[in-house]
Structure formats: C-alpha cells, structure tokens
Design a protein around this motif. Structure first.
Motif, PDB file in Angstrom:
ATOM      1  N   GLY A 197      -1.867   7.441   5.241  1.00  0.00           N
ATOM      2  CA  GLY A 197      -0.639   8.056   4.756  1.00  0.00           C
ATOM      3  C   GLY A 197       0.081   7.146   3.776  1.00  0.00           C
ATOM      4  O   GLY A 197      -0.446   6.104   3.368  1.00  0.00           O
ATOM      5  N   ARG A 198       1.321   7.519   3.430  1.00  0.00           N
ATOM      6  CA  ARG A 198       2.070   6.790   2.412  1.00  0.00           C
ATOM      7  C   ARG A 198       2.289   5.335   2.805  1.00  0.00           C
ATOM      8  O   ARG A 198       2.040   4.427   2.011  1.00  0.00           O
ATOM      9  CB  ARG A 198       3.437   7.476   2.200  1.00  0.00           C
ATOM     10  N   GLN A 199       2.732   5.104   4.017  1.00  0.00           N
ATOM     11  CA  GLN A 199       3.045   3.742   4.443  1.00  0.00           C
ATOM     12  C   GLN A 199       1.790   2.864   4.455  1.00  0.00           C
ATOM     13  O   GLN A 199       1.820   1.721   3.982  1.00  0.00           O
ATOM     14  CB  GLN A 199       3.686   3.767   5.831  1.00  0.00           C
ATOM     15  N   GLU A 200       0.711   3.414   4.962  1.00  0.00           N
ATOM     16  CA  GLU A 200      -0.510   2.613   5.080  1.00  0.00           C
ATOM     17  C   GLU A 200      -1.095   2.278   3.715  1.00  0.00           C
ATOM     18  O   GLU A 200      -1.530   1.148   3.470  1.00  0.00           O
ATOM     19  CB  GLU A 200      -1.541   3.372   5.927  1.00  0.00           C
ATOM     20  N   VAL A 201      -1.116   3.234   2.785  1.00  0.00           N
ATOM     21  CA  VAL A 201      -1.684   2.966   1.469  1.00  0.00           C
ATOM     22  C   VAL A 201      -0.841   1.949   0.704  1.00  0.00           C
ATOM     23  O   VAL A 201      -1.371   1.092  -0.036  1.00  0.00           O
ATOM     24  CB  VAL A 201      -1.866   4.273   0.667  1.00  0.00           C
ATOM     25  N   GLU A 202       0.492   1.996   0.895  1.00  0.00           N
ATOM     26  CA  GLU A 202       1.348   1.010   0.231  1.00  0.00           C
ATOM     27  C   GLU A 202       1.087  -0.392   0.794  1.00  0.00           C
ATOM     28  O   GLU A 202       1.100  -1.383   0.051  1.00  0.00           O
ATOM     29  CB  GLU A 202       2.825   1.383   0.425  1.00  0.00           C
ATOM     30  N   GLN A 203       0.846  -0.468   2.102  1.00  0.00           N
ATOM     31  CA  GLN A 203       0.548  -1.771   2.706  1.00  0.00           C
ATOM     32  C   GLN A 203      -0.766  -2.348   2.173  1.00  0.00           C
ATOM     33  O   GLN A 203      -0.849  -3.543   1.880  1.00  0.00           O
ATOM     34  CB  GLN A 203       0.476  -1.614   4.226  1.00  0.00           C
ATOM     35  N   VAL A 204      -1.779  -1.502   2.049  1.00  0.00           N
ATOM     36  CA  VAL A 204      -3.070  -1.971   1.529  1.00  0.00           C
ATOM     37  C   VAL A 204      -2.927  -2.430   0.087  1.00  0.00           C
ATOM     38  O   VAL A 204      -3.452  -3.481  -0.309  1.00  0.00           O
ATOM     39  CB  VAL A 204      -4.133  -0.867   1.653  1.00  0.00           C
ATOM     40  N   ALA A 205      -2.207  -1.654  -0.743  1.00  0.00           N
ATOM     41  CA  ALA A 205      -2.017  -2.036  -2.150  1.00  0.00           C
ATOM     42  C   ALA A 205      -1.269  -3.360  -2.262  1.00  0.00           C
ATOM     43  O   ALA A 205      -1.619  -4.233  -3.083  1.00  0.00           O
ATOM     44  CB  ALA A 205      -1.266  -0.932  -2.888  1.00  0.00           C
ATOM     45  N   THR A 206      -0.224  -3.529  -1.448  1.00  0.00           N
ATOM     46  CA  THR A 206       0.541  -4.786  -1.460  1.00  0.00           C
ATOM     47  C   THR A 206      -0.336  -5.959  -1.041  1.00  0.00           C
ATOM     48  O   THR A 206      -0.281  -7.044  -1.638  1.00  0.00           O
ATOM     49  CB  THR A 206       1.749  -4.676  -0.522  1.00  0.00           C
ATOM     50  N   ARG A 207      -1.160  -5.738  -0.006  1.00  0.00           N
ATOM     51  CA  ARG A 207      -2.049  -6.810   0.457  1.00  0.00           C
ATOM     52  C   ARG A 207      -3.035  -7.218  -0.636  1.00  0.00           C
ATOM     53  O   ARG A 207      -3.307  -8.414  -0.835  1.00  0.00           O
ATOM     54  CB  ARG A 207      -2.805  -6.347   1.704  1.00  0.00           C
ATOM     55  N   LEU A 208      -3.549  -6.257  -1.385  1.00  0.00           N
ATOM     56  CA  LEU A 208      -4.481  -6.566  -2.469  1.00  0.00           C
ATOM     57  C   LEU A 208      -3.791  -7.366  -3.572  1.00  0.00           C
ATOM     58  O   LEU A 208      -4.346  -8.357  -4.089  1.00  0.00           O
ATOM     59  CB  LEU A 208      -5.056  -5.263  -3.045  1.00  0.00           C
ATOM     60  N   LEU A 209      -2.570  -6.969  -3.941  1.00  0.00           N
ATOM     61  CA  LEU A 209      -1.843  -7.684  -4.989  1.00  0.00           C
ATOM     62  C   LEU A 209      -1.529  -9.119  -4.575  1.00  0.00           C
ATOM     63  O   LEU A 209      -1.692 -10.065  -5.366  1.00  0.00           O
ATOM     64  CB  LEU A 209      -0.542  -6.940  -5.325  1.00  0.00           C
TER      65      LEU A 209
END
Length: 562
Positions: A482-494
């Motif tokens: 969902g929205r929260q999880e995908v934002e967490q993954v993107a932040t972790r990658l950055l």
C-alpha cells in the motif's frame, strides 16, 4: 527405532521362534528311514530353487507339494523338519543372507506345526494313518491343513514385507491370488506324490514331481511375461511424456514416478552439472523432506559418485559417499545413473530404497533407460528455460525487461481486481547518468548499471519485481503493498544509495550515484498499466525538481581512488 530395525527384529524373532518351537515339540526319537529323509530333503530343496518371483518382491514356491506328503506320511513334526531343513540348505547354496534363511525356515516350521495342530483339532488325529483313507470323508481334513498352512505362511511373510516396505493391500491381494493358484495345484500334486511314493517308492514319486516343477516354471514364465509387458507399457508411456516435457521439474517428476512403480524406489535426487566449477549441484529431491540429509554439492574429484560421473557408467551402490548420510535419509540401497547427452554431461540421478539389497541389475537397466531419455529432455528444458529468461530479461542488468514489466503489471491488475486488493509501483531515475558515460566511457557506464541492479536486489523484498524500463530508468512492482509500505521502500532505497559506492570498471575508481523516485498505487493512482507508470513518472519528476541529487554543480561527484 527405524522401520528397518523393526523389520529385522521381527525377521529374527520369527526364525528363532520357529526353530525353538520345532525343537520343543520334537520327540526324543523320530522314526524315518534315511532314504525317505534324503528323498524328501532333496525335493524340498529343489522346490525352493524353482521359485516364482512376484512384483511385490515376495517369492512363492511349490514347496507345499513336498510338505503335504511329509505330513500325510510322517506327521507334522517330520513335515516341519523336512521343510525347514530343505529351505535352509537351498538358501545357503543360493547364498542368501543368514537372517533370511533363518526367517524362511522358521516361518515354514511355524506354518507346518500350526497346520498340523488345526488338522488334529478337526480330525482328532495327528495325521492320516493310512493313505487308503484319502477319500472324501478325510479329504476335508487335508483342506483344513492346507488352508491353515496358507494363512499362517501369508500372515508371517506379508507382515515382514509390510514392515520393510509399508503395507499395500494391492500387493497382499496379488500375492494371495498367485499363491492361491499355487496351492490349488500343490494339494493334488502332493496327494499324487504321496500315493506314488507309497506304492512305487522314490522313483515313482520322482516321476510325479517333474510335472510339479514344470507347472511352477510355467507360472514363473507367465509372471515374467506379465511383468515384462507391464514394464514395457509403463516405459513407453513415461518416455512419451518425458520427450514432450519442457519443464525441468516436470521431467524429473515423469522420471521418478515410473521408477517407484517399476523398481520400488522411494526417493530420487537430481544433481545438475556445473561446468564452470566442475561439480554437481543438488537441484530436485523427491520427497523434498530428504533434502536436508543429502549433500548440496557432489565433487567429481573423489568419491563413488564422482567416479561414476567420470566413467559415465550407472551402478548399484551400498552408500554413494561418506557425506551422503544414508542413515538420515532412511535409505539403505542406492542406484546412480549419469545423464550424458553425446559428449556433454547434464547431471546425475540417484534413486534410493529403505530396503537393503533392494535393487537388481534389471532395476538398474530400467533406471538407465529412463535416465537416457530424461537427459535429453532435461537439457532441452534447461535450454528452453534459458531462452524464456532471455526473452523477458535485460541482458546487461539481468533484471526483467520492458516486455515482462507490462505483462506482470497486467497480471497484478487482474489479480487485484479479483481479490479486491492492491499493489504499488516505484519509478527510479538515476540523476545525470549520461555524464558517467561521457567521463568514463559506455563500458564503464554499463558496469555501473550492472552494479546498480545488484544494489536493487539487495534492498528490495524477495517478492518484489524489479525491471529495467529504459536506459537509466527502473521500475519496481511491489505486490500487495500500500501507500505507506511503498513510500518506506522508496525512502530506504534513497538512503541506502547515499551511502553506497560503485566501481568504475577495473580502474580502481569508485563513485557515488543519486536518483529520483516516484511511487504509484493501484487503484488510487491509475486503473491501467500506462496510467500507473505515468503517475509514478510524474511523482519522480516532482521529486527531481524539488531536491535534485545530481552531483555537485551539475557534474559527477568527486571520484575516490580506492
């Protein structure tokens, strides 16, 4: 205690019980002329040699045609002694294991004594006191003796077979059917043998015994022809299916299943040849629970399996290698067959059975026949799989390509609509990557992209699907996110990229990379593949505009020589 240990204890217990009981019921003096003893011991041994092998592994003989005259003429104790000694001697000459010889002698002694007891209970006498009494009034008692012998014999033998291989009602009924035919012929032959022996002596009885052996041979031939026809039918169907299969798992399944049916194996292992490292790597195991007891890698430098691979020769093995852990697998017998295709080696297949000495040369021939076809099919399956992967994989980064990305997006959309769930997408764009190509060359740029793909695999979930969308643009599908999880993954990658360095070819130079990221969720941000990609692309450009992580002053970051 393992199944084989229980079976071995049962085998020993039956053998000892039969011998001890026979000794206990034997009177102090048994009156039996030496020529009578020699004759009946001789034909008892010959009858044991002309055995009839059943598919289940149980062997039946015409020994009852000898036991019955011994009982009718001399009583149950003499009949039991003659039968037990004849079987034991025949087994010794045939070089059967001592435990098997003792079990056979003991169970036949128990069957003969038990049948004699049933006869006595029915008739009130220990035996027929004269052959002239073999009329219909007394023949019923003979049937009681034969039926009791049959039941005790089958209970003892099939109990042992069930302990070794597991109970099979089909095998039990098959054994009883063929042995029933055997007894139906053995009883009249035994009565004739008795009559001729009383009236014409051992020479006349010998003339009658020849048809008994002939009948046994005909039954043996009939079973052999039936087994050969069944084997041929199963092999033809298995080979047909193997040759048409293009999936490695399916080829393995189509090879191991007929092995279980034809040779009684209960495990099968496939090792694939790795030419670059010169070793065999475990790929598939049936049943999967045995995988932990089997080595992942088989070296070809030493060991029994290594020698088989080098010689390209199949073999029956007691235990393939010290690291094989046969005790942990529960298997005591093994067959190993290399899988060559012309001068190339595809791998090695190993079949196991929990029974000691379970496999014969004929079993190895069947295994080798299947394996020869499986080798070609497995090589084709591996090539087909490689071709499939090439069609959906980017050759440089080994991530999925644009074509597969759209196919998988469509699949995720259909799945989400059916279940009412959702998924997410991350769009990644490396900042000013063209500058690295200009500064270090396109080969160095390709090497950086390859390293970046490894970076992605390391920091995303195992269930996520990364793909190379364009030159320096990447998309990641996150099933179920969902929205929260995908934002967490993107932040972790950055954040992880900020602290990572990448080698520039073999120059010894390391650089840092930066990127912009945008996310999209189904169904909130789009209902189609294009809509979702467009939404993530727009957010990625918004991120790039707000905080561009290009390297200082629009140039690549200062390189570090390491």
């Amino acid at each position: 205690m393992g199944k084989m240990a229980v079976a071995d204890q049962y085998k020993l217990g039956v053998g000892v019980a039969g011998v001890v009981l026979l000794l206990l019921v034997t009177p102090g003096r048994v009156v039996l002329a030496w020529h009578s003893a020699a004759f009946f011991l001789l034909i008892a041994g010959i009858a044991e040699f002309v055995f009839i092998p059943l598919p289940s592994g149980v062997r039946i003989t015409v020994g009852f045609a000898v036991t019955l005259p011994g009982f009718l003429l001399y009583g149950p104790v003499v009949a039991a002694w003659v039968t037990a000694i004849g079987i034991f001697v025949a087994g010794t000459v045939e070089r059967r294991p001592l435990g098997i010889n003792l079990f056979n002698a003991g169970q036949y002694a128990l069957a003969a004594l038990g049948a004699g007891w049933a006869f006595m209970q029915a008739s009130g006498h220990a035996r027929l006191w004269s052959v002239s009494q073999l009329v219909s009034a007394r023949l019923g008692y003979v049937v009681v003796y034969a039926a009791t012998f049959f039941v005790i014999n089958h209970l003892l033998v099939n109990a042992y077979a069930a302990l070794r291989r597991g109970f099979s009602a089909a095998n039990l009924l098959e054994n009883m059917k063929w042995d029933g035919y055997n007894y139906l012929l053995s009883v009249p032959f035994g009565l004739l043998l008795t009559f001729f022996y009383v009236n014409l002596g051992w020479l006349g009885a010998s003339v009658v015994f020849v048809p008994v052996l002939t009948t046994a041979y005909i039954l043996r031939l009939q079973l052999s022809l039936t087994a050969a026809h069944r084997e041929l039918t199963v092999l033809q169907e298995a080979v047909r299916q193997i040759n048409s299969a293009l999936d490695l798992d399916r080829v393995f399944e189509l090879t191991s299943a007929p092995l279980k049916e034809l040779v009684g194996s209960q495990s099968c292992v496939l090792y694939l040849w790795e030419p670059y490292c010169g070793q065999l790597t475990r790929k598939l195991v049936d049943p999967p629970g045995l995988a932990g007891a089997l080595p992942e890698v088989v070296e070809t430098v030493g060991g029994v399996l290594g020698r088989l691979v080098r010689d390209r020769q199949p073999a029956i093995l007691a235990a393939p290698d010290p690291g094989w852990a046969p005790e942990a697998t529960g298997m005591q017998s093994w067959m190993a067959v290399p899988l060559p295709v012309e001068d190339r080696l595809v791998g090695l297949m190993v079949a196991g059975s929990p029974a000691a000495g379970a496999f014969s040369e004929n079993n190895l021939r069947v295994f080798n026949t299947l394996a020869n076809h499986a080798a070609v099919a497995m090589e084709n399956a591996l090539l087909y799989r490689k071709t499939e992967l090439m069609a959906i994989t980017d050759p440089l980064t080994e991530l999925f390509n644009y074509r597969y990305l759209y196919l998988r997006l469509g699949e995720e959309i259909r799945k989400a609509r059916q279940t009412g769930g959702g998924f997410a997408l991350i769009y990644l764009d490396l900042n000013d990557f063209s500058r690295y190509n200009s500064l270090y060359g396109h080969l160095a740029g390709d090497f950086l992209l390859s390293q970046f793909s490894e970076f992605l695999r390391r920091y995303i979930r195992s269930s996520d699907i990364p793909a190379r969308y364009a030159g320096d643009e990447f998309l990641i599908i996150l099933p179920g996110a969902g929205r929260q999880e995908v934002e967490q993954v993107a932040t972790r990658l950055l954040q992880a990229l900020d602290t990572s360095e990448f080698a520039v070819g073999s120059t010894g130079v390391f650089v840092t990379l930066s990127m912009a990221a945008g996310t999209a969720c189904f169904p909130e941000d789009g209902a189609t593949e294009s809509d979702l990609i467009h939404a993530a692309d727009q957010k990625m450009y918004g991120h790039k505009a707000r905080s561009r992580r290009a390297l200082s002053n629009g140039h690549p970051a200062e390189a570090r020589v390491g």
